[in-house]
Design a protein around this motif. Sequence first.
Motif, PDB file in Angstrom:
ATOM      1  N   ASN A 156       0.778  -1.253  -0.038  1.00 41.12           N
ATOM      2  CA  ASN A 156      -0.093  -0.059   0.038  1.00 41.12           C
ATOM      3  C   ASN A 156       0.811   1.273   0.071  1.00 41.12           C
ATOM      4  O   ASN A 156       0.621   2.271   0.709  1.00 41.12           O
ATOM      5  N   GLY A 157       1.969   1.220  -1.058  1.00 42.44           N
ATOM      6  CA  GLY A 157       2.834   2.389  -0.735  1.00 42.44           C
ATOM      7  C   GLY A 157       3.719   2.463   0.438  1.00 42.44           C
ATOM      8  O   GLY A 157       4.628   3.485   0.028  1.00 42.44           O
ATOM      9  N   SER A 158       3.927   1.707   1.248  1.00 37.35           N
ATOM     10  CA  SER A 158       4.869   2.066   2.354  1.00 37.35           C
ATOM     11  C   SER A 158       5.802   0.741   2.052  1.00 37.35           C
ATOM     12  O   SER A 158       5.492  -0.560   1.728  1.00 37.35           O
ATOM     13  N   ARG A 159       7.322   1.233   2.246  1.00 37.40           N
ATOM     14  CA  ARG A 159       8.231   0.572   1.938  1.00 37.40           C
ATOM     15  C   ARG A 159       8.425  -0.603   3.191  1.00 37.40           C
ATOM     16  O   ARG A 159       8.075  -0.456   4.504  1.00 37.40           O
ATOM     17  N   VAL A 160       8.582  -1.954   2.713  1.00 38.02           N
ATOM     18  CA  VAL A 160       8.858  -2.841   3.682  1.00 38.02           C
ATOM     19  C   VAL A 160      10.299  -3.392   3.615  1.00 38.02           C
ATOM     20  O   VAL A 160      10.766  -3.807   2.681  1.00 38.02           O
ATOM     21  N   HIS A 161      11.184  -3.356   4.718  1.00 35.12           N
ATOM     22  CA  HIS A 161      12.500  -3.345   4.798  1.00 35.12           C
ATOM     23  C   HIS A 161      12.790  -4.948   5.218  1.00 35.12           C
ATOM     24  O   HIS A 161      13.824  -5.415   4.812  1.00 35.12           O
ATOM     25  N   ASN A 162      11.930  -5.769   5.890  1.00 34.74           N
ATOM     26  CA  ASN A 162      11.991  -7.297   6.070  1.00 34.74           C
ATOM     27  C   ASN A 162      10.936  -7.903   6.381  1.00 34.74           C
ATOM     28  O   ASN A 162       9.866  -7.349   6.080  1.00 34.74           O
ATOM     29  N   TRP A 163      10.944  -9.143   6.583  1.00 36.59           N
ATOM     30  CA  TRP A 163       9.848  -9.978   6.700  1.00 36.59           C
ATOM     31  C   TRP A 163       8.957  -9.823   7.721  1.00 36.59           C
ATOM     32  O   TRP A 163       7.829  -9.901   7.481  1.00 36.59           O
ATOM     33  N   ASP A 164       9.442  -9.476   8.881  1.00 34.13           N
ATOM     34  CA  ASP A 164       8.381  -9.013   9.811  1.00 34.13           C
ATOM     35  C   ASP A 164       7.718  -7.782   9.564  1.00 34.13           C
ATOM     36  O   ASP A 164       6.475  -7.958   9.933  1.00 34.13           O
ATOM     37  N   GLU A 165       8.178  -6.757   8.797  1.00 32.94           N
ATOM     38  CA  GLU A 165       7.307  -5.539   8.304  1.00 32.94           C
ATOM     39  C   GLU A 165       6.388  -6.045   7.541  1.00 32.94           C
ATOM     40  O   GLU A 165       5.335  -5.703   7.434  1.00 32.94           O
ATOM     41  N   LEU A 166       6.863  -7.059   6.613  1.00 34.50           N
ATOM     42  CA  LEU A 166       6.024  -7.526   5.370  1.00 34.50           C
ATOM     43  C   LEU A 166       4.770  -8.309   5.979  1.00 34.50           C
ATOM     44  O   LEU A 166       3.511  -8.090   5.838  1.00 34.50           O
ATOM     45  N   ARG A 167       5.052  -9.316   7.129  1.00 39.81           N
ATOM     46  CA  ARG A 167       4.015  -9.978   7.767  1.00 39.81           C
ATOM     47  C   ARG A 167       3.024  -9.002   8.460  1.00 39.81           C
ATOM     48  O   ARG A 167       1.710  -9.211   8.478  1.00 39.81           O
ATOM     49  N   LYS A 168       3.543  -8.068   9.047  1.00 37.67           N
ATOM     50  CA  LYS A 168       2.663  -7.094   9.918  1.00 37.67           C
ATOM     51  C   LYS A 168       1.744  -6.385   8.931  1.00 37.67           C
ATOM     52  O   LYS A 168       0.435  -6.095   9.314  1.00 37.67           O
ATOM     53  N   SER A 169       2.276  -5.800   7.769  1.00 36.24           N
ATOM     54  CA  SER A 169       1.821  -4.981   6.877  1.00 36.24           C
ATOM     55  C   SER A 169       0.752  -5.741   6.021  1.00 36.24           C
ATOM     56  O   SER A 169      -0.690  -5.119   5.886  1.00 36.24           O
ATOM     57  N   VAL A 170       0.949  -7.001   5.882  1.00 33.22           N
ATOM     58  CA  VAL A 170       0.018  -7.894   5.244  1.00 33.22           C
ATOM     59  C   VAL A 170      -1.274  -8.305   6.172  1.00 33.22           C
ATOM     60  O   VAL A 170      -2.521  -8.165   5.760  1.00 33.22           O
ATOM     61  N   SER A 171      -0.871  -8.828   7.225  1.00 34.94           N
ATOM     62  CA  SER A 171      -1.874  -9.138   8.323  1.00 34.94           C
ATOM     63  C   SER A 171      -2.879  -8.360   8.697  1.00 34.94           C
ATOM     64  O   SER A 171      -3.891  -8.560   9.334  1.00 34.94           O
ATOM     65  N   ALA A 172      -2.680  -7.055   8.732  1.00 33.71           N
ATOM     66  CA  ALA A 172      -3.280  -5.962   9.124  1.00 33.71           C
ATOM     67  C   ALA A 172      -4.490  -5.586   8.128  1.00 33.71           C
ATOM     68  O   ALA A 172      -5.601  -4.876   8.634  1.00 33.71           O
ATOM     69  N   HIS A 173      -4.544  -6.563   7.094  1.00 33.36           N
ATOM     70  CA  HIS A 173      -5.794  -6.110   6.176  1.00 33.36           C
ATOM     71  C   HIS A 173      -6.358  -7.540   5.802  1.00 33.36           C
ATOM     72  O   HIS A 173      -6.532  -7.734   4.581  1.00 33.36           O
TER      73      HIS A 173
END
Length: 345
Positions: A156-173
Amino acid sequence: MTIAIYLVAILGLAVLMVVHEAGHFFAARKYGMRVVRFSIGFGPTIWKLKPKDSPTVYQVALVPFLAYVQIAGMNPYEESDPKDPQSYANASLWARIVTIAAGPFTNYFFASVLIFFGLLIGGKEVPDETSMKVLVEPGPAQIAGVETGDRILEVNGSRVHNWDELRKSVSAHPGEAIDLTVERNGQLAHKAVTPGPKGDKNEGLIHVRMQTHVEPVGLAEAAKMSVIAPPLFVYENVREIGRVIAGREKLQVSGPVGIVKETAKQARTGPGVLLQFLGMLSAYLGAFNLLPFPALDGGRLLFLGAEAVSRRRPDAKLEARVHAIGLLMLLTLIAFVTYADVISK
């Protein structure tokens, strides 16, 4: 080939159950208890043997899952001699504690054996945690056109730098379409992916994981990793349960069918991977059985601990009823989870 893979998976899981019960068996024998029966599986007996001068009947039953040992004096509803020196009921407190604890601890130590040989045979998987390249499995990401080897750069336009950030960003939706910015062959593209909806077993998941490569492992490293890995598996499991309790993640449970499917999947990868996976399961099985829940070894140890503190034995028939209720609850849970595994795609 598919049938053979599933047979290998079932056999591997059966070995973990047999190892668990063997722990109880040898501990009981060590303290002079009489083991009446050692059964691999449940249901009608298809093979049995009673060696000469042995009190134990060894048998294989029709249903290959689980195993059990029947120790004289454990069932308070069976007739027993209060002076029988080979009865569990007449054994010392320490002997009973060791006999009950031996099952899960044998599983735990067996995990190290499996992991050691698994590492020697198959090497170790080294995750690629920096490139953000994904390995895509059947699911929302694949449907949206994400391919193995793509790099996920933004959610959603926000940079993800690692897998933890990716998991949190995806699971929030969960259940909401999200925009993934992916890089493929140096070109950027946007993919609309919808994570699993709320209430679903795949809630918040898009089914991508980090890529890995395999590196060979020597004897010394395999020995070190085989000791370190089991407590790490258990620690990660406890952490995940903590996240579920805190409401950060949804509980995901697999029944016998789901576990067999996953074991078969690992078996297809190779014997080294299969042994390491079974080692992980063996560690989990040992830890799970130590939970202080009725019918589990941890529940029995709880009663033995109460006896040690109070210096008084609890009512054996009351304890048996508590364990029976706990067993019924576990079987009901297994039935529901198995049904979910069967109907899931």
